[in-house]
Scaffold this active site. Structure first.
Site, short mmCIF file in Angstrom:
data_model
loop_
_atom_site.label_atom_id
_atom_site.label_comp_id
_atom_site.label_asym_id
_atom_site.label_seq_id
_atom_site.Cartn_x
_atom_site.Cartn_y
_atom_site.Cartn_z
CB SER A 1 3.09 1.52 6.13
OG SER A 1 1.93 1.62 6.80
CG ASP B 1 0.18 -4.01 2.82
OD1 ASP B 1 0.13 -3.50 1.64
OD2 ASP B 1 -0.05 -3.54 4.08
CG HIS C 1 -0.50 0.41 2.58
ND1 HIS C 1 -0.17 -0.76 3.45
CD2 HIS C 1 -0.01 1.43 3.02
CE1 HIS C 1 0.32 -0.17 4.50
NE2 HIS C 1 0.47 1.13 4.39
#
Length: 371
Positions: free
Chosen positions: A218, A140, A110
């Protein structure tokens, strides 16, 4: 005698009055006296301290050893792409880390999804252009490759997530809100969580930690106390969008399987047998513990193995109850075992039918490959 007593009392009163005046003067004048007498108008001497605690020394050593391999990943988003919570200045920003000596960097899918350009800011501050090698939305995860590998830092050592324990220390390094090279510490709060992804599947065995994780973290590494990679930070649960003490990381055993596939092929096979399964809520309403088959895709391994669903027979059909010898209470249990066995191999399924329980062997295929 009376006169003597009177004189003594008068003298005592005068003395007491004088003492009181002196004390009052001291109280009132103290700030004016202290300021010139005690003001530190020159640098104060440095107080000696004892050695750092062993835990502090270990954390410092861990950070100094690992942090050079942690990078900031910045992607310029396409005009039509949605902006993420980590976007800044028209681009997406997250964290990544050096995977190997060839300049491959691991991050979250992402972080780079929908980008047209990717740049990597190394711990030294140097900015290097990078290209996307492969993405795995179901996990992911993504891999990008630096276009220049000069002065590449040592890749992070890889650990295992199979033997993690709740309560052991966890360390996250990343770029929360763009603040690069930030270290946070905590513990592993829980194991074997399940996390939905944009790919429509679930990541299994996800690690939960209370090490502070915020937008920008992230794709960064989650480490054990030995400085080994145990997970890739991927998501948080927070009403405010900031750290609330619940962060999640993709387990390193999954990362260590997916990343080499992305480097070699640019994609990861999606193992399947060619069934459409009913929603878990349907099985719950029917009081069924297992994967309810709605239909078997024509020509698929499931159809060839004789699996039949609700659409084929007009009523409740096959229900898969075990896969590879493990209970298959829901679809994610089945997909876990399909991944464990692997594409191109056969998996043994226990199937509940009207006439009882039967065992079938079904070949696993890559359902993600087009054509």
């Amino acid at each position: 005698m009376a006169l003597w007593s009177s004189l003594v009392r008068q003298k005592f009163s005068r003395t007491a009055f004088v003492v009181l005046l002196v004390l009052l003067a001291v109280v009132i004048g103290r700030p004016y006296v202290n300021s010139p007498l005690f003001s530190a108008t020159s640098p104060r001497p440095i107080a000696a301290r004892s050695d750092l605690a062993q835990a502090e020394r270990a954390t410092i050593e861990l950070f100094e050893r690992v942090s050079p391999a942690v990078v900031q990943v910045v992607g310029a988003a396409n005009v039509s792409s949605p902006q993420y919570a980590e976007s800044e200045g028209g681009g997406q920003s997250g964290t990544g880390f050096v995977w190997d000596g060839a300049g491959h960097v691991v991050t979250n899918n992402h972080v780079v999804s929908g980008t047209r350009e990717v740049a990597i800011r190394l711990a030294t501050g140097e900015v290097v252009a990078a290209s996307i090698v492969g993405t795995a939305p179901n996990y992911d995860l993504a891999v990008v490759k630096l276009q220049s590998t000069r002065n590449l830092p040592t890749p992070i050592a890889v650990g295992s997530s199979a033997d993690l324990k709740v309560g052991q220390a966890a360390f996250a390094i990343g770029n929360p809100f763009g603040l690069d090279q930030s270290l946070t510490t905590g513990v592993i709060s829980a194991l074997k969580r399940r996390l939905p992804t944009n790919g429509g599947r679930e990541i299994g065995n996800v690690i939960q930690t209370d090490a502070a994780v915020n937008p920008g973290n992230s794709g960064g590494p989650l480490l054990d106390s030995a400085g080994r990679l145990i997970g890739v930070t991927t998501a948080i649960i927070s009403p405010s969008g900031s750290n609330a003490g619940i962060g999640f990381a993709v387990p390193v055993d999954t990362v260590n399987r997916v990343v080499p596939e992305l480097i070699k092929n640019g994609r990861v096979p999606t193992p399947g047998i060619g069934i459409v399964a009913a929603n878990e809520a349907v099985a719950t309403r029917l009081g069924i513990e297992g994967v309810v088959v709605v239909r078997a895709v024509p020509g698929s391994p499931a159809a060839q193995a004789g699996l039949r669903g609700i659409e084929e027979i007009g009523e409740l059909g096959d229900v898969i109850v075990t896969a590879n010898g493990q209970p298959a209470r829901r679809l994610s249990d089945l997909t876990d075992q399909l991944e464990a066995v692997g594409v191109g191999r056969e998996i043994e399924l226990s199937v509940k039918r009207k006439d009882g329980l039967t065992t079938v062997r079904v070949k696993i295929q890559d359902i993600g490959r087009s054509g």
